[in-house]
Design an enzyme around this catalytic site. Sequence first.
Site, PDB file in Angstrom:
ATOM      1  N   GLY A  28       0.834  -1.210   0.000  1.00  7.86           N
ATOM      2  CA  GLY A  28       0.000   0.000   0.000  1.00  7.86           C
ATOM      3  C   GLY A  28       0.855   1.241   0.000  1.00  7.86           C
ATOM      4  O   GLY A  28       2.054   1.177  -0.286  1.00  7.86           O
ATOM      5  N   ASN A  29       0.254   2.381   0.283  1.00  3.24           N
ATOM      6  CA  ASN A  29       1.035   3.619   0.409  1.00  3.24           C
ATOM      7  C   ASN A  29       0.347   4.543   1.401  1.00  3.24           C
ATOM      8  O   ASN A  29      -0.711   4.211   1.939  1.00  3.24           O
ATOM      9  CB  ASN A  29       1.253   4.266  -0.961  1.00  3.24           C
ATOM     10  CG  ASN A  29      -0.044   4.721  -1.589  1.00  3.24           C
ATOM     11  OD1 ASN A  29      -0.722   5.615  -1.103  1.00  3.24           O
ATOM     12  ND2 ASN A  29      -0.426   4.051  -2.687  1.00  3.24           N
ATOM     13  N   ARG A  30       0.929   5.705   1.639  1.00  2.14           N
ATOM     14  CA  ARG A  30       0.500   6.549   2.750  1.00  2.14           C
ATOM     15  C   ARG A  30      -0.664   7.485   2.424  1.00  2.14           C
ATOM     16  O   ARG A  30      -1.037   8.319   3.243  1.00  2.14           O
ATOM     17  CB  ARG A  30       1.689   7.368   3.259  1.00  2.14           C
ATOM     18  CG  ARG A  30       2.731   6.520   3.965  1.00  2.14           C
ATOM     19  CD  ARG A  30       3.959   7.339   4.320  1.00  2.14           C
ATOM     20  NE  ARG A  30       3.620   8.602   4.935  1.00  2.14           N
ATOM     21  CZ  ARG A  30       4.396   9.675   4.929  1.00  2.14           C
ATOM     22  NH1 ARG A  30       5.553   9.642   4.323  1.00  2.14           N
ATOM     23  NH2 ARG A  30       4.018  10.783   5.532  1.00  2.14           N
ATOM     24  N   SER A  31      -1.239   7.390   1.247  1.00  2.00           N
ATOM     25  CA  SER A  31      -2.342   8.311   0.917  1.00  2.00           C
ATOM     26  C   SER A  31      -3.534   8.074   1.838  1.00  2.00           C
ATOM     27  O   SER A  31      -3.996   6.954   2.011  1.00  2.00           O
ATOM     28  CB  SER A  31      -2.766   8.113  -0.538  1.00  2.00           C
ATOM     29  OG  SER A  31      -3.931   8.870  -0.801  1.00  2.00           O
ATOM     30  N   ALA A  94      -3.257   7.868  -5.273  1.00  2.00           N
ATOM     31  CA  ALA A  94      -1.895   7.334  -5.327  1.00  2.00           C
ATOM     32  C   ALA A  94      -2.015   5.875  -5.765  1.00  2.00           C
ATOM     33  O   ALA A  94      -2.105   4.963  -4.942  1.00  2.00           O
ATOM     34  CB  ALA A  94      -1.228   7.458  -3.964  1.00  2.00           C
TER      35      ALA A  94
END
Length: 219
Positions: A28-31, A94
Amino acid sequence: MSAPLSGRRVLVSAGPTYEDIDPVRFLGNRSSGKMGFAIAAAARARGAEVVLVAGPVHLDTPDGVRRIDVRSAAQMHAAVVGALPADVYIGAAAVADFTPRQVSAHKIKKTAGSETLVLELVRTTDVLAEVAAHRQRPALVVGFAAETHDVERYARGKLASKRLDLIAANLVGAAEGGFERDDNTLHVYWDSGECRLGPASKHEVAAALVDLVARRLPA
Ligand code: PMT
């Protein structure tokens, strides 16, 4: 209240994507989705019919906005393309650039004697570039660029290579922001110009971006 986007359909993507590795793990990512949700709310407040394609986030749907929840980049691609036609597409999500070639059906186990795990990743479809090249291309296609350095160079590269009308770039990284925070600064570029929006709250920056979009939208 003036409604500069009355009669217009605005499609917005927001949040991260999760790319499954096995039944318990994902990339995943931090968005957080805050930027994209603020854009959706600002477009709705200016009279647009708004469709918001959201990755996995913990945010309430802005009033009057139609929300489609997705998890992966592939699902985001299908939902965004499926929501066309639109007058404007704003890609604030993102989206993962890479996804595991295979999702393991079972939880991946540690094996005795092996200290590493190699995951093979493959490129995802670029949703933004595909929307910009689509036969139902929105009149205005607006990308985002999340950069840790050389913001203008990379953002203008994406503006040209993805055939966008506008690109809104933000500095991201542990110290700078962009992700997760309530405030942001956007550097917006187009063929013949640029402007800076913020620093301000994401709601204020989103309102300024949507006003810019409304001014640049062909009549
Ligand atoms: O969600 P928040 O916590 O509020 O944070 C906001 C934000 C930092 C996520 C947002 O402001 C932002 O920068 N969004 C874009 C993040 C990103 O993926 O940037 P990128 O430079 O990697 O991608 C460029 C553009 O291509 C983006 O419009 C992205 O949506 C799009 N893209 C990328 C890959 C892909 N497979 N499909 C895409 O459509």
